[in-house]
Scaffold this motif. Structure first.
Motif, PDB file in Angstrom:
ATOM      1  N   GLN A   8      81.660  37.369   9.049  1.00  0.00           N
ATOM      2  CA  GLN A   8      81.646  38.565   7.801  1.00  0.00           C
ATOM      3  C   GLN A   8      81.060  39.819   8.401  1.00  0.00           C
ATOM      4  OE1 GLN A   8      84.548  38.628   5.850  1.00  0.00           O
ATOM      5  NE2 GLN A   8      84.356  40.919   5.096  1.00  0.00           N
ATOM      6  N   LYS A   9      79.531  39.405   8.532  1.00  0.00           N
ATOM      7  CA  LYS A   9      78.956  40.504   8.539  1.00  0.00           C
ATOM      8  C   LYS A   9      79.517  40.767  10.411  1.00  0.00           C
ATOM      9  CE  LYS A   9      75.137  42.603   8.262  1.00  0.00           C
ATOM     10  NZ  LYS A   9      74.745  43.396   7.454  1.00  0.00           N
ATOM     11  N   GLU A  12      82.815  43.273   9.394  1.00  0.00           N
ATOM     12  CA  GLU A  12      82.843  44.473   8.758  1.00  0.00           C
ATOM     13  C   GLU A  12      81.508  45.533   9.753  1.00  0.00           C
ATOM     14  OE1 GLU A  12      78.892  42.883   6.098  1.00  0.00           O
ATOM     15  OE2 GLU A  12      80.472  42.140   4.610  1.00  0.00           O
ATOM     16  N   HIS A  13      80.637  45.432  10.415  1.00  0.00           N
ATOM     17  CA  HIS A  13      79.995  45.593  11.910  1.00  0.00           C
ATOM     18  C   HIS A  13      81.212  46.421  12.776  1.00  0.00           C
ATOM     19  CE1 HIS A  13      76.810  47.771  13.871  1.00  0.00           C
ATOM     20  NE2 HIS A  13      77.320  47.175  15.441  1.00  0.00           N
ATOM     21  N   VAL A  15      84.500  47.122  11.922  1.00  0.00           N
ATOM     22  CA  VAL A  15      85.029  47.668  11.482  1.00  0.00           C
ATOM     23  C   VAL A  15      84.341  49.444  11.194  1.00  0.00           C
ATOM     24  CG1 VAL A  15      86.175  48.709   8.945  1.00  0.00           C
ATOM     25  CG2 VAL A  15      86.438  46.635   9.439  1.00  0.00           C
ATOM     26  N   GLU A  16      83.109  49.174  10.972  1.00  0.00           N
ATOM     27  CA  GLU A  16      82.271  50.518  11.350  1.00  0.00           C
ATOM     28  C   GLU A  16      82.455  50.936  12.458  1.00  0.00           C
ATOM     29  OE1 GLU A  16      78.757  49.621   9.422  1.00  0.00           O
ATOM     30  OE2 GLU A  16      78.898  49.261   8.251  1.00  0.00           O
ATOM     31  N   VAL A  59      91.554  44.012   5.707  1.00  0.00           N
ATOM     32  CA  VAL A  59      91.189  44.525   6.751  1.00  0.00           C
ATOM     33  C   VAL A  59      91.902  45.899   6.802  1.00  0.00           C
ATOM     34  CG1 VAL A  59      91.459  44.837   9.468  1.00  0.00           C
ATOM     35  CG2 VAL A  59      90.094  42.746   8.245  1.00  0.00           C
ATOM     36  N   ALA A  62      90.962  47.843   3.590  1.00  0.00           N
ATOM     37  CA  ALA A  62      89.268  47.812   3.615  1.00  0.00           C
ATOM     38  C   ALA A  62      89.106  48.303   4.515  1.00  0.00           C
ATOM     39  CB  ALA A  62      88.571  46.903   4.111  1.00  0.00           C
ATOM     40  N   THR A  63      89.655  48.942   5.470  1.00  0.00           N
ATOM     41  CA  THR A  63      89.737  49.942   6.560  1.00  0.00           C
ATOM     42  C   THR A  63      90.205  51.586   6.248  1.00  0.00           C
ATOM     43  OG1 THR A  63      90.975  49.595   7.943  1.00  0.00           O
ATOM     44  CG2 THR A  63      88.792  48.611   8.054  1.00  0.00           C
TER      45      THR A  63
END
Length: 132
Positions: A8-9, A12-13, A15-16, A59, A62-63
Motif C-alpha cells: 500500500q505504501k 501511494e508513492h 501514484v505520486e 487507484v 484516488a488519482t
C-alpha cells in the motif's frame, strides 16, 4: 500489490511519482503458484478478477488519472514482475520494502531481494515508514 501495508505504501508513492512525471502507472499482483500450482481454482480466478477491478477503480478514483493499468498474474513473483516489466518496457520498478512477511525472508523480502539482484531496470524500494 500483495495487499500488505508495504505494498500500500509503495502504491501511494507510485501514484505520486506517476502524477509528478505524467507517466503511465502499471499495478501488478502476482499470485505465487510456485509452492502448490494445483491449488488455484475457478473461484479464486473470479476473486482475483474482482480484486483487479476494485484495485483499478480505487487507484483511478484516488488519482483522477485514467492512465493506469492493472494486471494479475500467476507464477513466481520475481519472474512474473521481471517479465511484465520487459513486456511494457518499464522505466522503473517500484516495490515495497517487504511483502507479507516471511520469517526466513531477507531484510528486504524475498521478492524484493531477488528483484534487486536480477533486474536490469532501475528499482525503487519504498520503506513502510519514512522516518516520521
Amino acid at each position: 500489490m500483495d495487499g500488505s501495508d508495504f505494498a500500500q505504501k509503495a502504491l501511494e508513492h507510485a501514484v505520486e511519482l506517476s502524477q509528478a512525471v505524467g507517466a503511465t502507472l502499471h499495478v501488478i499482483t502476482v499470485v505465487d503458484s510456485t509452492a502448490n500450482p494445483m491449488r488455484f481454482s475457478v473461484t479464486e480466478v473470479a476473486e482475483l478478477n474482482q480484486a483487479k477491478a476494485t484495485l483499478i477503480e480505487s487507484v483511478t478514483n484516488a488519482t483522477n488519472n485514467d492512465d493506469i493499468t492493472a494486471e494479475v498474474r500467476r507464477g513466481d513473483p520475481t519472474d512474473a514482475l521481471l517479465e511484465y516489466a520487459a513486456e511494457i518496457d518499464a522505466d522503473l520498478i517500484l516495490v515495497g520494502q517487504s511483502g507479507v512477511g516471511q520469517l526466513e525472508a531477507t531484510i528486504f523480502g524475498r521478492t524484493t531481494d531477488q528483484l534487486a539482484e536480477q533486474t536490469q531496470v532501475p528499482l525503487t524500494i519504498v520503506p513502510l515508514s519514512n522516518g516520521d
